[in-house]
Design a protein around this motif. Structure first.
Motif, PDB file in Angstrom:
ATOM      1  N   GLU A  49      39.560   1.040  41.899  1.00 25.37           N
ATOM      2  CA  GLU A  49      38.837   0.254  42.992  1.00 25.37           C
ATOM      3  C   GLU A  49      38.123  -0.909  42.385  1.00 25.37           C
ATOM      4  OE1 GLU A  49      36.226   3.460  44.054  1.00 25.37           O
ATOM      5  OE2 GLU A  49      37.088   3.660  45.904  1.00 25.37           O
ATOM      6  N   LYS A  50      37.786  -0.779  40.997  1.00 21.48           N
ATOM      7  CA  LYS A  50      37.069  -1.909  40.336  1.00 21.48           C
ATOM      8  C   LYS A  50      38.114  -3.032  40.239  1.00 21.48           C
ATOM      9  CE  LYS A  50      34.578  -3.122  35.899  1.00 21.48           C
ATOM     10  NZ  LYS A  50      34.163  -2.520  34.728  1.00 21.48           N
ATOM     11  N   LYS A  54      38.020  -6.497  41.578  1.00 20.25           N
ATOM     12  CA  LYS A  54      38.288  -7.976  41.043  1.00 20.25           C
ATOM     13  C   LYS A  54      39.089  -8.877  41.373  1.00 20.25           C
ATOM     14  CE  LYS A  54      38.318  -9.432  35.999  1.00 20.25           C
ATOM     15  NZ  LYS A  54      38.371  -8.963  34.662  1.00 20.25           N
ATOM     16  N   HIS A  55      40.361  -8.265  41.845  1.00 21.49           N
ATOM     17  CA  HIS A  55      41.390  -9.032  42.389  1.00 21.49           C
ATOM     18  C   HIS A  55      41.619  -8.959  44.172  1.00 21.49           C
ATOM     19  CE1 HIS A  55      42.669  -9.674  38.308  1.00 21.49           C
ATOM     20  NE2 HIS A  55      42.455  -8.547  38.150  1.00 21.49           N
ATOM     21  N   SER A  60      46.939  -8.797  49.790  1.00 22.35           N
ATOM     22  CA  SER A  60      47.255  -9.711  50.653  1.00 22.35           C
ATOM     23  C   SER A  60      48.435 -10.647  50.301  1.00 22.35           C
ATOM     24  CB  SER A  60      46.248 -10.518  51.330  1.00 22.35           C
ATOM     25  OG  SER A  60      45.321 -11.280  50.260  1.00 22.35           O
ATOM     26  N   ASN A  61      48.289 -11.046  48.889  1.00 20.15           N
ATOM     27  CA  ASN A  61      49.204 -11.983  48.149  1.00 20.15           C
ATOM     28  C   ASN A  61      50.590 -11.108  48.325  1.00 20.15           C
ATOM     29  OD1 ASN A  61      47.570 -13.833  48.092  1.00 20.15           O
ATOM     30  ND2 ASN A  61      47.011 -13.644  46.132  1.00 20.15           N
ATOM     31  N   LEU A  62      50.616  -9.741  48.072  1.00 22.81           N
ATOM     32  CA  LEU A  62      51.851  -9.001  47.922  1.00 22.81           C
ATOM     33  C   LEU A  62      52.589  -8.814  49.148  1.00 22.81           C
ATOM     34  CD1 LEU A  62      50.589  -6.303  45.243  1.00 22.81           C
ATOM     35  CD2 LEU A  62      52.543  -8.000  44.960  1.00 22.81           C
ATOM     36  N   ILE A  63      51.569  -8.570  50.226  1.00 24.09           N
ATOM     37  CA  ILE A  63      52.100  -8.519  51.394  1.00 24.09           C
ATOM     38  C   ILE A  63      52.560  -9.719  52.055  1.00 24.09           C
ATOM     39  CG2 ILE A  63      51.477  -7.829  54.042  1.00 24.09           C
ATOM     40  CD1 ILE A  63      49.560  -5.943  52.897  1.00 24.09           C
ATOM     41  N   LEU A 204      45.764  -0.694  31.015  1.00 23.17           N
ATOM     42  CA  LEU A 204      45.356  -0.322  32.319  1.00 23.17           C
ATOM     43  C   LEU A 204      45.565  -1.177  33.513  1.00 23.17           C
ATOM     44  CD1 LEU A 204      44.685   2.395  33.989  1.00 23.17           C
ATOM     45  CD2 LEU A 204      42.148   1.638  33.667  1.00 23.17           C
ATOM     46  N   ASP A 205      45.181  -2.453  33.502  1.00 18.07           N
ATOM     47  CA  ASP A 205      45.330  -3.483  34.471  1.00 18.07           C
ATOM     48  C   ASP A 205      46.733  -3.754  34.598  1.00 18.07           C
ATOM     49  OD1 ASP A 205      45.512  -4.942  31.759  1.00 18.07           O
ATOM     50  OD2 ASP A 205      45.443  -6.473  33.082  1.00 18.07           O
ATOM     51  N   CYS A 206      47.624  -3.651  33.599  1.00 15.07           N
ATOM     52  CA  CYS A 206      48.921  -4.007  33.871  1.00 15.07           C
ATOM     53  C   CYS A 206      49.685  -2.870  34.747  1.00 15.07           C
ATOM     54  CB  CYS A 206      49.792  -4.270  32.864  1.00 15.07           C
ATOM     55  SG  CYS A 206      49.548  -5.678  31.875  1.00 15.07           S
ATOM     56  N   TYR A 207      49.474  -1.576  34.143  1.00 13.67           N
ATOM     57  CA  TYR A 207      49.647  -0.514  34.868  1.00 13.67           C
ATOM     58  C   TYR A 207      49.295  -0.416  36.515  1.00 13.67           C
ATOM     59  CZ  TYR A 207      49.997   4.254  36.747  1.00 13.67           C
ATOM     60  OH  TYR A 207      50.547   5.387  37.446  1.00 13.67           O
ATOM     61  N   ILE A 208      48.032  -0.705  36.700  1.00 11.39           N
ATOM     62  CA  ILE A 208      47.528  -0.735  37.990  1.00 11.39           C
ATOM     63  C   ILE A 208      48.190  -1.846  39.109  1.00 11.39           C
ATOM     64  CG2 ILE A 208      45.361  -1.083  39.597  1.00 11.39           C
ATOM     65  CD1 ILE A 208      43.658   0.030  37.443  1.00 11.39           C
ATOM     66  N   ALA A 209      48.260  -2.962  38.244  1.00 13.42           N
ATOM     67  CA  ALA A 209      49.287  -4.136  39.050  1.00 13.42           C
ATOM     68  C   ALA A 209      50.531  -3.493  39.442  1.00 13.42           C
ATOM     69  CB  ALA A 209      49.200  -5.175  38.225  1.00 13.42           C
ATOM     70  N   ILE A 210      51.298  -2.891  38.619  1.00 19.64           N
ATOM     71  CA  ILE A 210      52.516  -2.620  39.009  1.00 19.64           C
ATOM     72  C   ILE A 210      52.529  -1.404  40.077  1.00 19.64           C
ATOM     73  CG2 ILE A 210      54.649  -1.372  38.103  1.00 19.64           C
ATOM     74  CD1 ILE A 210      54.176  -2.716  35.444  1.00 19.64           C
ATOM     75  N   TYR A 211      51.548  -0.457  39.831  1.00 18.54           N
ATOM     76  CA  TYR A 211      51.314   0.593  40.846  1.00 18.54           C
ATOM     77  C   TYR A 211      51.258   0.097  42.316  1.00 18.54           C
ATOM     78  CZ  TYR A 211      50.151   5.314  42.268  1.00 18.54           C
ATOM     79  OH  TYR A 211      50.319   6.514  43.015  1.00 18.54           O
TER      80      TYR A 211
END
Length: 372
Positions: A49-50, A54-55, A60-63, A204-211
Motif C-alpha cells: 500500500e505504501k 508513493k507511485h 493507471s499508466n500500466l492500464i 522490495l520495490d522492484c519486486y512489487i513493481a513486477i507483481y
C-alpha cells in the motif's frame, strides 16, 4: 553470520512444548495469524500500500499501455473492488501459512525471557530438519521455505528494504530441493529472454513493481479470453486469477514463482522492532485455495501475560523427524534455581530423551546465572 549459525538453529519453548516435541517425535507449525507479533504477515500488505501511494499513477499508466480491454481492466481495478490489495487479502484468506520460529541465537537471555522461560532451547541441524520436513510432503502443491526473517519498518523507504534474490532463496516441494532455481534454469535454456528480470530482483520495490504489472496483465488476459467479465463478483474474479497463475508452467514459470514468492515474503517480512531476535522461519503452505490443510489442524493453548487462548497448528511427523535433527538440549537458567539437584536433572532428561527418541542427546544447563 558464522558457520555455526548457518548449520544450526535454535527453538526456545516451554516445558510442555518440549515434552510434546520429544514424546511425539514431531514438529508443530503455528498458523501465521496466531504468532506473537500481531502485525505478522500483514506488514507485507501495508508495504505494498505504501508503494502504491508513493507511485499513485503506477496502475493507471500500466492500464493505459494495455493492448486489449483497457476500459474493462480499469473498471474492475478501480470501481469493482478488484484491486491488487484486495486480491492479496483474498489469497491470505484462502491460503493458510504455517510457521515454525527458530533463531540463530544460542543461549540468549532475551530469548529465554520471551520464549523459553522455565523451558528448553532445542538445537536443530538446519539441513536435517528441512530434509525431514520435506520428506513428509505428498503433493506438488505443498511447499516449504526456510529463511532469515526480513526486518522492516514503516519509517523505511521501500527502496531500502532488501529481499533475498530468487537465486539465493530456496523453496522446496516434494519433487525439488530448489523450485525457483530449476524454473530459472528452464527459462534460461528455452527462452530468448533472460530470466534475470525477475530472478535477480533483490529489493522490495522492484519486486512489487513486477507483481503489480503481472496482476494487471492477468486481468487483461482473462478478460480477452472471456474467462471473467466486469459484472462478476470480486471473489470469483480472484479465484480465476489464482487458477490462471497457479497452473502456469514452462516459459511462464516466472509468473507462477512470482505468486509463490508473494506468499513466502508475506510470512517472512516482520517489524524491525523484533530485529534483536535474529529469527529464522520455516514456512509451510499448500498452494491452492480449497483450504484442505485446515482439515488437519489441531489446537493447543498458548499463554501470554494478558491471558490464555487457543491457537491452530499442524503437525509434521515421521519416525526420524526429531531423532535425526535434534542435536542438543539446553535447560533454562530459571530451572537452575529450582530446588532440584541439577546434575540429577540432566541425567533424568538424558534418559527421557533417549527412551523417547532412541538416541543419546547432549543436555546441559544455560551458562547464564540469575538470582531468581
Amino acid at each position: 553470520m558464522s558457520r555455526e549459525e548457518t548449520e544450526n538453529l535454535y527453538h526456545y519453548t516451554g516445558i510442555e512444548g518440549f515434552e510434546g516435541i520429544i514424546s511425539n517425535n514431531s514438529i508443530r507449525m503455528t498458523k501465521s495469524d496466531f504468532l506473537n507479533d500481531p502485525t505478522d504477515c500483514n506488514l507485507f500488505i501495508t508495504l505494498i500500500e505504501k508503494y502504491l501511494n508513493k507511485h499513485p499513477r503506477k496502475v493507471s499508466n500500466l492500464i493505459s499501455k494495455l493492448e486489449y480491454c483497457r476500459d474493462q481492466v480499469s473498471k474492475l481495478y478501480n470501481k469493482k473492488g478488484c484491486n491488487l490489495i484486495e486480491y492479496i487479502k483474498y489469497i491470505h484468506r484462502h491460503v493458510s501459512l504455517y510457521v515454525m520460529s527458530l533463531t540463530s541465537i544460542h543461549d540468549g537471555m532475551n530469548m529465554w525471557n520471551y520464549y523459553g522461560n522455565g523451558g528448553m532451547e532445542l538445537k536443530f541441524s538446519r539441513k536435517d530438519l528441512i530434509r525431514l520436513l520435506k520428506n513428509t510432503l505428498h503433493s506438488e502443491k505443498e511447499f516449504l521455505a526456510e529463511a532469515q526473517v526480513i526486518y522492516a519498518g514503516m519509517d523505511l523507504e521501500i527502496e531500502e528494504i532488501d529481499i533475498p534474490e530468487f537465486s539465493e532463496f530456496v523453496l522446496l516441494n516434494k519433487d525439488s530441493d530448489n523450485v525457483f532455481e530449476s524454473h530459472r534454469s528452464f527459462i534460461d535454456n528455452n527462452s530468448r529472454h533472460p530470466s534475470s528480470q525477475l530472478y535477480s530482483v533483490s529489493s522490495l520495490d522492484c519486486y512489487i513493481a513486477i507483481y503489480v504489472k503481472s496482476y494487471i496483465l492477468t486481468l487483461e488476459y482473462l478478460l480477452k479470453n472471456k474467462q471473467i467479465h466486469t459484472n462478476m463478483k470480486p471473489d470469483i474474479i480472484f479465484s480465476k486469477v489464482f487458477d490462471n497463475v497457479s497452473n502456469l508452467g514452462d516459459l511462464y514459470y516466472w509468473k507462477h514463482d512470482l505468486s509463490l514468492y508473494m506468499l513466502v515474503l508475506s510470512a517472512l517480512i516482520k517489524s524491525d522492532t523484533y530485529e534483536y531476535e535474529r529469527e529464522h522461519r520455516i514456512v509451510y503452505f499448500e498452494y491452492n485455495i480449497d483450504k484442505k490443510k485446515e482439515d488437519k489442524e489441531e489446537y493447543a493453548m498458548k499463554h501470554i501475560n494478558s491471558g490464555d487462548f487457543l491457537y491452530p497448528y499442524i503437525t509434521f511427523e515421521s519416525d526420524d523427524m526429531v531423532r535425526k535433527s535434534l542435536k542438543k538440549v539446553t535447560i533454562s537458567p530459571v530451572t537452575g534455581n529450582l530446588p532440584i539437584n541439577n546434575e540429577m536433572y540432566i541425567e533424568t532428561l538424558k534418559k527421557y530423551v533417549s527412551n523417547k527418541l532412541g538416541k543419546n542427546i547432549s543436555v546441559d544447563f544455560s551458562e547464564h546465572k540469575i538470582r531468581w
